[in-house]
Design a protein around this motif. Structure first.
Motif, mmCIF file in Angstrom:
data_model
loop_
_atom_site.group_PDB
_atom_site.id
_atom_site.type_symbol
_atom_site.label_atom_id
_atom_site.label_comp_id
_atom_site.label_asym_id
_atom_site.label_seq_id
_atom_site.Cartn_x
_atom_site.Cartn_y
_atom_site.Cartn_z
ATOM 1 N N UNK A 288 4.278 -2.214 36.775
ATOM 2 C CA UNK A 288 2.599 -1.338 37.065
ATOM 3 C C UNK A 288 2.385 -0.426 36.707
ATOM 4 N N UNK A 289 1.148 -0.690 35.710
ATOM 5 C CA UNK A 289 0.967 0.338 35.741
ATOM 6 C C UNK A 289 -0.181 1.088 36.341
ATOM 7 N N UNK A 290 -0.155 2.539 36.382
ATOM 8 C CA UNK A 290 -1.111 3.224 36.928
ATOM 9 C C UNK A 290 -2.408 4.446 36.264
ATOM 10 N N UNK A 291 -3.523 4.418 36.215
ATOM 11 C CA UNK A 291 -4.207 4.590 35.486
ATOM 12 C C UNK A 291 -4.848 5.931 36.510
ATOM 13 N N UNK A 292 -3.989 7.420 35.715
ATOM 14 C CA UNK A 292 -4.672 8.346 36.899
ATOM 15 C C UNK A 292 -5.752 8.659 36.055
ATOM 16 N N UNK B 296 -3.351 -2.395 33.865
ATOM 17 C CA UNK B 296 -3.282 -1.295 34.284
ATOM 18 C C UNK B 296 -4.066 -1.779 35.643
ATOM 19 N N UNK B 297 -4.206 -0.523 36.831
ATOM 20 C CA UNK B 297 -5.223 -0.489 37.414
ATOM 21 C C UNK B 297 -5.211 1.125 37.353
ATOM 22 N N UNK B 298 -6.972 1.369 38.019
ATOM 23 C CA UNK B 298 -7.165 3.033 37.990
ATOM 24 C C UNK B 298 -6.448 3.659 39.533
ATOM 25 N N UNK B 299 -6.872 4.968 39.376
ATOM 26 C CA UNK B 299 -6.507 5.607 40.828
ATOM 27 C C UNK B 299 -6.552 7.031 40.733
ATOM 28 N N UNK C 22 -13.979 4.958 36.013
ATOM 29 C CA UNK C 22 -13.837 4.471 34.729
ATOM 30 C C UNK C 22 -14.390 3.017 35.066
ATOM 31 N N UNK C 23 -14.158 2.509 33.485
ATOM 32 C CA UNK C 23 -14.734 1.078 32.990
ATOM 33 C C UNK C 23 -13.485 -0.028 32.624
ATOM 34 N N UNK C 24 -12.773 0.826 32.663
ATOM 35 C CA UNK C 24 -11.643 0.286 31.514
ATOM 36 C C UNK C 24 -10.771 -0.571 32.288
ATOM 37 N N UNK C 25 -10.700 -0.464 33.728
ATOM 38 C CA UNK C 25 -9.937 -1.375 34.661
ATOM 39 C C UNK C 25 -10.066 -0.819 35.466
ATOM 40 N N UNK C 26 -9.709 -2.049 36.406
ATOM 41 C CA UNK C 26 -10.049 -1.692 37.663
ATOM 42 C C UNK C 26 -9.033 -1.130 39.046
ATOM 43 N N UNK C 27 -10.005 -0.813 39.986
ATOM 44 C CA UNK C 27 -9.470 -0.030 41.122
ATOM 45 C C UNK C 27 -8.925 -0.722 41.953
ATOM 46 N N UNK C 28 -7.065 0.718 42.445
ATOM 47 C CA UNK C 28 -6.549 -0.396 43.039
ATOM 48 C C UNK C 28 -6.312 0.406 44.270
ATOM 49 N N UNK C 29 -6.444 -0.844 45.536
ATOM 50 C CA UNK C 29 -7.407 -0.790 46.354
ATOM 51 C C UNK C 29 -6.041 -1.147 47.436
ATOM 52 N N UNK D 272 -12.176 -4.835 43.508
ATOM 53 C CA UNK D 272 -10.855 -3.754 43.025
ATOM 54 C C UNK D 272 -9.895 -4.540 43.186
ATOM 55 N N UNK D 273 -8.525 -3.959 42.959
ATOM 56 C CA UNK D 273 -7.248 -4.996 42.580
ATOM 57 C C UNK D 273 -5.826 -4.530 44.126
ATOM 58 N N UNK D 274 -5.786 -5.590 45.146
ATOM 59 C CA UNK D 274 -4.952 -5.178 45.586
ATOM 60 C C UNK D 274 -3.556 -4.507 45.567
ATOM 61 N N UNK D 275 -3.028 -5.075 44.700
ATOM 62 C CA UNK D 275 -1.221 -4.839 44.019
ATOM 63 C C UNK D 275 -1.555 -5.190 42.468
ATOM 64 N N UNK D 276 -0.798 -3.714 41.789
ATOM 65 C CA UNK D 276 -0.568 -3.518 40.378
ATOM 66 C C UNK D 276 0.444 -4.871 39.880
ATOM 67 N N UNK D 277 -0.119 -5.549 39.203
ATOM 68 C CA UNK D 277 0.245 -6.236 38.235
ATOM 69 C C UNK D 277 1.537 -5.871 37.463
ATOM 70 N N UNK D 278 2.830 -5.892 36.754
ATOM 71 C CA UNK D 278 2.958 -6.182 35.354
ATOM 72 C C UNK D 278 1.416 -5.953 33.778
ATOM 73 N N UNK D 279 1.768 -4.614 33.223
ATOM 74 C CA UNK D 279 1.174 -5.035 31.960
ATOM 75 C C UNK D 279 -0.779 -5.496 32.991
#
Length: 139
Positions: free
Chosen positions: A118-122, A25-28, A129-136, A16-23
């Motif tokens: 930061x972009x969240x993919x809902x 995306x992370x999924x949640x 999801x296979x395209x973006x890491x999770x945000x945790x 997972x990714x701890x903090x969403x970074x600009x450009x």
């Protein structure tokens, strides 16, 4: 020497990714987004890029991801106008089951790589999801 048997590859993100970074995306899921945003010291202003205003979460703004009679270039222009109007806001892109994905002239990945925040993919189920890491957020 080349391996002849197929490699066992898991197509989902392993970390997972701890903090969403600009450009980047992370999924949640909807629940994860609400929970993790509330844990931030200063929760950002959120906007949901979705096909219907009724899909917005409480206190989130709305950006139309599709509009009848509006070409993909027009949808992207509306997103660009939003970026200028709300420079510190975060964007959530609605890709949950049953939602029409954003209408864009370029690939969605290309559009999101230029948002500059930061972009969240809902999604309905983030583990699928296979395209973006999770945000945790770390505990």
């Amino acid at each position: 020497m080349r391996r002849r048997e197929p490699m066992n590859i898991d197509r989902t993100w392993q970390h997972s990714v701890p903090v969403p970074m600009p450009n980047r995306p992370v999924c949640v899921t909807e629940h994860e987004a609400i929970d993790q945003l509330a844990r931030l010291p200063r929760p950002p202003r959120m906007f949901l890029w979705t096909d219907s205003e009724r899909r917005c979460l409480p206190d989130w703004g709305y950006i139309a991801s599709v509009r009848q009679g509006v070409p993909p270039e027009g949808i992207e222009a509306e997103l660009n106008a939003w970026m200028g109007q709300y420079p510190d806001a975060w964007l959530a892109v609605d890709l949950r089951d049953g939602v029409i994905p954003p209408s864009t002239a370029q690939s969605l990945e290309s559009v999101l790589s230029k948002v500059g925040r930061p972009v969240l993919i809902l999604v309905s189920r983030s583990s699928d999801n296979e395209d973006w890491p999770q945000w945790v957020l770390p505990e």
